[in-house]
Design a protein around this motif. Sequence first.
Motif, mmCIF file in Angstrom:
data_model
loop_
_atom_site.group_PDB
_atom_site.id
_atom_site.type_symbol
_atom_site.label_atom_id
_atom_site.label_comp_id
_atom_site.label_asym_id
_atom_site.label_seq_id
_atom_site.Cartn_x
_atom_site.Cartn_y
_atom_site.Cartn_z
ATOM 1 N N MET A 231 0.837 -1.201 0.000
ATOM 2 C CA MET A 231 0.000 0.000 0.000
ATOM 3 C C MET A 231 0.871 1.250 0.000
ATOM 4 O O MET A 231 1.879 1.323 0.704
ATOM 5 C CB MET A 231 -0.918 0.017 1.222
ATOM 6 N N ILE A 232 0.489 2.236 -0.793
ATOM 7 C CA ILE A 232 1.178 3.525 -0.829
ATOM 8 C C ILE A 232 0.236 4.569 -0.252
ATOM 9 O O ILE A 232 -0.943 4.621 -0.600
ATOM 10 C CB ILE A 232 1.571 3.910 -2.266
ATOM 11 N N ARG A 233 0.745 5.387 0.654
ATOM 12 C CA ARG A 233 -0.074 6.423 1.278
ATOM 13 C C ARG A 233 0.169 7.756 0.571
ATOM 14 O O ARG A 233 1.315 8.131 0.299
ATOM 15 C CB ARG A 233 0.241 6.561 2.770
ATOM 16 N N TYR A 234 -0.926 8.463 0.291
ATOM 17 C CA TYR A 234 -0.853 9.766 -0.377
ATOM 18 C C TYR A 234 -1.552 10.826 0.459
ATOM 19 O O TYR A 234 -2.528 10.543 1.159
ATOM 20 C CB TYR A 234 -1.548 9.716 -1.746
ATOM 21 N N ARG A 235 -1.056 12.027 0.321
ATOM 22 C CA ARG A 235 -1.765 13.206 0.832
ATOM 23 C C ARG A 235 -2.243 14.000 -0.384
ATOM 24 O O ARG A 235 -1.451 14.370 -1.252
ATOM 25 C CB ARG A 235 -0.866 14.065 1.706
ATOM 26 N N VAL A 236 -3.542 14.246 -0.453
ATOM 27 C CA VAL A 236 -4.144 14.928 -1.597
ATOM 28 C C VAL A 236 -4.803 16.214 -1.123
ATOM 29 O O VAL A 236 -5.484 16.237 -0.090
ATOM 30 C CB VAL A 236 -5.201 14.032 -2.289
ATOM 31 N N GLU A 237 -4.594 17.281 -1.885
ATOM 32 C CA GLU A 237 -5.312 18.539 -1.673
ATOM 33 C C GLU A 237 -5.915 18.973 -3.004
ATOM 34 O O GLU A 237 -5.239 18.925 -4.036
ATOM 35 C CB GLU A 237 -4.400 19.632 -1.124
ATOM 36 N N HIS A 238 -7.164 19.343 -2.971
ATOM 37 C CA HIS A 238 -7.887 19.785 -4.167
ATOM 38 C C HIS A 238 -8.659 21.042 -3.779
ATOM 39 O O HIS A 238 -9.618 20.966 -3.011
ATOM 40 C CB HIS A 238 -8.832 18.674 -4.636
ATOM 41 N N GLU A 239 -8.229 22.184 -4.284
ATOM 42 C CA GLU A 239 -8.839 23.456 -3.912
ATOM 43 C C GLU A 239 -9.434 24.140 -5.135
ATOM 44 O O GLU A 239 -8.781 24.260 -6.175
ATOM 45 C CB GLU A 239 -7.820 24.378 -3.254
ATOM 46 N N THR A 240 -10.682 24.567 -5.008
ATOM 47 C CA THR A 240 -11.376 25.318 -6.055
ATOM 48 C C THR A 240 -11.801 26.656 -5.496
ATOM 49 O O THR A 240 -12.391 26.718 -4.409
ATOM 50 C CB THR A 240 -12.622 24.559 -6.548
ATOM 51 N N ARG A 241 -11.513 27.728 -6.246
ATOM 52 C CA ARG A 241 -11.885 29.073 -5.806
ATOM 53 C C ARG A 241 -12.629 29.793 -6.921
ATOM 54 O O ARG A 241 -12.199 29.780 -8.076
ATOM 55 C CB ARG A 241 -10.666 29.888 -5.375
ATOM 56 N N TYR A 242 -13.750 30.417 -6.552
ATOM 57 C CA TYR A 242 -14.524 31.267 -7.452
ATOM 58 C C TYR A 242 -14.452 32.704 -6.952
ATOM 59 O O TYR A 242 -14.573 32.959 -5.741
ATOM 60 C CB TYR A 242 -15.991 30.840 -7.485
ATOM 61 N N ALA A 243 -14.271 33.632 -7.887
ATOM 62 C CA ALA A 243 -14.362 35.062 -7.597
ATOM 63 C C ALA A 243 -15.453 35.642 -8.486
ATOM 64 O O ALA A 243 -15.460 35.403 -9.700
ATOM 65 C CB ALA A 243 -13.024 35.756 -7.871
#
Length: 291
Positions: free
Chosen positions: A1-13
């Motif tokens: 098993m491989i462990r990942y850290r994921v970040e997914h950011e969406t910004r609207y202006a």
Amino acid sequence: MIRYRVEHETRYAYDAPVSQSWQRARLTPRTLPWQKLLAHAIDIEPRPDERHDGPDAWGNTVTHFGLHRAHRGLGVRMRCEVEVGARPPLAEDAAQPWEEVCALLARPGAPLELDALRVAEATALLPLSDAARRYAADSLAPGRDWLAAVTALMRRIHAEFEFRSGVTGVGTPVDEVLRERRGVCQDFAHLMLAALRGWGLPARYVSGYLLTDPPPGQPRLMGVDASHAWVAAWSPRHGWVEFDPTNGQLADARYITLAWGADFADVVPLRGVILGGGAQAMDVAVSVVPV
């Protein structure tokens, strides 16, 4: 098993205030035999006035939220840690002509997986395409083994189409992608789906993340990755097998599954309705880092 850290950011202006906003986020990785979600959080700014989670028709977790006061921007940030292992090995000595898969689907009363039947038909976003059907014909020679045929189709798309961002959109028809021979992972997944379904073969759209490698000697950068899309096709002897036409390979432990459905419309990471706002600008940043 491989462990990942994921970040997914969406910004609207928004150019003008938004008075009401109702949104749906599909930003929770699935729990699968080869994938384990260890930690997960979705941060929303401004703080929503209402929020709840629930499954959709495909078993994806959907976060529903609403903002009922004026705001000029919206930020949605998903953070998670997930472990991914190898997919189940393909069955040995399981050759089966691709025509048998179609025949089994059409046989009344045949014991089948319901999801396979659901993704063997056209959708509003992916109507039947004669051009895609003709394109698949070179890979689907009469009597050819299902796995060999679908693998060949995947590799042809990888070899014959150019990956280029900014030339297609969510609604770009498959026929246009075939003419222009370029696009992004979403286009290539849609093309492969249309090609397989044109012959009655079931396949679904899979969204998620793919670990990318930085150039030799360079550090891994944060926020420069993107979400990814690939295809899972089904046969009675192999079950669901995941094909990535963008990279010409089967999915492995570098692929993190977020959601799946019949096409992109079923897995949109963030979709909603707003009142007001005027023109809007969107920015998305994704990071996938092995821990």
